[in-house]
Design a protein around this motif. Sequence first.
Motif, PDB file in Angstrom:
ATOM      1  N   PHE A 124      82.089  53.763  41.906  1.00 26.03           N
ATOM      2  CA  PHE A 124      81.565  54.933  41.234  1.00 26.03           C
ATOM      3  C   PHE A 124      81.176  55.996  42.266  1.00 26.03           C
ATOM      4  O   PHE A 124      80.029  56.040  42.712  1.00 26.03           O
ATOM      5  N   PRO A 125      82.128  56.887  42.627  1.00 29.86           N
ATOM      6  CA  PRO A 125      81.838  57.915  43.628  1.00 29.86           C
ATOM      7  C   PRO A 125      81.041  59.095  43.077  1.00 29.86           C
ATOM      8  O   PRO A 125      80.542  59.911  43.850  1.00 29.86           O
ATOM      9  N   THR A 126      80.928  59.191  41.753  1.00 29.22           N
ATOM     10  CA  THR A 126      80.177  60.292  41.138  1.00 29.22           C
ATOM     11  C   THR A 126      79.191  59.728  40.126  1.00 29.22           C
ATOM     12  O   THR A 126      79.347  58.624  39.618  1.00 29.22           O
ATOM     13  N   GLY A 127      78.177  60.518  39.844  1.00 26.13           N
ATOM     14  CA  GLY A 127      77.173  60.141  38.849  1.00 26.13           C
ATOM     15  C   GLY A 127      76.094  59.258  39.432  1.00 26.13           C
ATOM     16  O   GLY A 127      76.344  58.466  40.336  1.00 26.13           O
TER      17      GLY A 127
ATOM     18  N   SER B   5      83.723  50.380  56.337  1.00 24.41           N
ATOM     19  CA  SER B   5      82.926  49.302  56.930  1.00 24.41           C
ATOM     20  C   SER B   5      81.428  49.551  56.762  1.00 24.41           C
ATOM     21  O   SER B   5      80.631  49.340  57.669  1.00 24.41           O
ATOM     22  N   SER B   6      81.055  50.023  55.587  1.00 23.58           N
ATOM     23  CA  SER B   6      79.648  50.311  55.304  1.00 23.58           C
ATOM     24  C   SER B   6      78.988  49.096  54.672  1.00 23.58           C
ATOM     25  O   SER B   6      79.649  48.112  54.373  1.00 23.58           O
ATOM     26  N   SER B   7      77.721  49.160  54.468  1.00 14.36           N
ATOM     27  CA  SER B   7      76.970  48.104  53.785  1.00 14.36           C
ATOM     28  C   SER B   7      76.378  48.699  52.514  1.00 14.36           C
ATOM     29  O   SER B   7      75.250  49.193  52.517  1.00 14.36           O
ATOM     30  N   PRO B   8      77.133  48.701  51.415  1.00 19.17           N
ATOM     31  CA  PRO B   8      76.652  49.336  50.185  1.00 19.17           C
ATOM     32  C   PRO B   8      75.361  48.706  49.665  1.00 19.17           C
ATOM     33  O   PRO B   8      75.155  47.506  49.769  1.00 19.17           O
ATOM     34  N   ALA B   9      74.511  49.546  49.096  1.00 21.00           N
ATOM     35  CA  ALA B   9      73.285  49.100  48.432  1.00 21.00           C
ATOM     36  C   ALA B   9      73.084  49.979  47.202  1.00 21.00           C
ATOM     37  O   ALA B   9      73.284  51.192  47.262  1.00 21.00           O
TER      38      ALA B   9
ATOM     39  N   VAL C 217      71.330  45.214  44.628  1.00 24.66           N
ATOM     40  CA  VAL C 217      72.465  44.691  45.373  1.00 24.66           C
ATOM     41  C   VAL C 217      72.424  45.316  46.755  1.00 24.66           C
ATOM     42  O   VAL C 217      72.340  46.532  46.899  1.00 24.66           O
ATOM     43  N   SER C 218      72.496  44.464  47.769  1.00 28.43           N
ATOM     44  CA  SER C 218      72.548  44.933  49.149  1.00 28.43           C
ATOM     45  C   SER C 218      73.594  44.097  49.871  1.00 28.43           C
ATOM     46  O   SER C 218      73.349  42.930  50.200  1.00 28.43           O
TER      47      SER C 218
ATOM     48  N   SER D 233      74.794  58.035  50.335  1.00 28.79           N
ATOM     49  CA  SER D 233      75.860  57.567  51.220  1.00 28.79           C
ATOM     50  C   SER D 233      76.478  56.247  50.770  1.00 28.79           C
ATOM     51  O   SER D 233      77.325  55.688  51.456  1.00 28.79           O
ATOM     52  N   SER D 234      76.082  55.742  49.605  1.00 32.96           N
ATOM     53  CA  SER D 234      76.543  54.433  49.151  1.00 32.96           C
ATOM     54  C   SER D 234      77.038  54.508  47.710  1.00 32.96           C
ATOM     55  O   SER D 234      76.308  54.928  46.825  1.00 32.96           O
ATOM     56  N   ASN D 235      78.280  54.106  47.500  1.00 32.53           N
ATOM     57  CA  ASN D 235      78.846  54.097  46.153  1.00 32.53           C
ATOM     58  C   ASN D 235      78.648  52.729  45.503  1.00 32.53           C
ATOM     59  O   ASN D 235      79.083  51.711  46.054  1.00 32.53           O
ATOM     60  N   PRO D 236      78.037  52.678  44.320  1.00 41.83           N
ATOM     61  CA  PRO D 236      77.975  51.418  43.585  1.00 41.83           C
ATOM     62  C   PRO D 236      79.389  50.955  43.227  1.00 41.83           C
ATOM     63  O   PRO D 236      80.303  51.772  43.071  1.00 41.83           O
ATOM     64  N   PHE D 237      79.569  49.655  43.100  1.00 42.85           N
ATOM     65  CA  PHE D 237      80.858  49.092  42.684  1.00 42.85           C
ATOM     66  C   PHE D 237      80.611  47.750  42.026  1.00 42.85           C
ATOM     67  O   PHE D 237      79.523  47.178  42.125  1.00 42.85           O
ATOM     68  N   VAL D 238      81.631  47.211  41.368  1.00 43.97           N
ATOM     69  CA  VAL D 238      81.538  45.884  40.768  1.00 43.97           C
ATOM     70  C   VAL D 238      82.932  45.268  40.728  1.00 43.97           C
ATOM     71  O   VAL D 238      83.921  45.954  40.490  1.00 43.97           O
TER      72      VAL D 238
END
Length: 192
Positions: A69-72, A103-107, A120-121, A152-157
């Motif tokens: 989810f790059p937006t919202g 190579s990021s660490s999404p949270a 989620v981290s 700087s972090s996009n949620p994902f699933v």
Amino acid sequence: MAAASLIALFFLCIITLSLASVNIDCGTSLPGVDNNNVTWVGDKDFITSGELATVSSTTVEYLTTLRYFPTGDSNCYSNIPVTKGGKVLVRTMFYYGNYDGKSSSPAFSVVFEGKHRGTVSISSAFKPYLLELIFAPASGETSVCFVRTSSSSNPFVSSIEVFDLDDGMYDELGPVKVYFTNNELRMAQQKF
């Protein structure tokens, strides 16, 4: 006694796998059956936002695709069927796999049914991250939302699994919300 209850709770959750209401393979529209004879559905009937991506660094079938989810600020899967009046286990799986090449660490946060929040981290790009919650849904449908907590972090699933639990399961614990995070049990007493 409390430790024995937690262990029993963990194994009862494993037993419920055969009672799945729905298994959503996020990031794909195609249904399928995996090597364990588990039926998966695509996510197109549950969400209208987000982008699709694939991960080539895993051999787990339902973790090769994801939706990010790059937006919202919040993006939600909705209309997920559950049994009203019972308890459900909702399992969300996240496999980053460096799908975006950063190579990021999404949270980010996950909100179940609009009120139960988990965090989620992702600390390892190539290990799955699991967040589960047991709760009593308010209606015959539930939702899972992914909430941005950093610009700087996009949620994902990668996948969402929903299991109806047998009547009476966990009644001896009273009104309890139970989180399972990467096989570590964490319980919080809270009314539904």
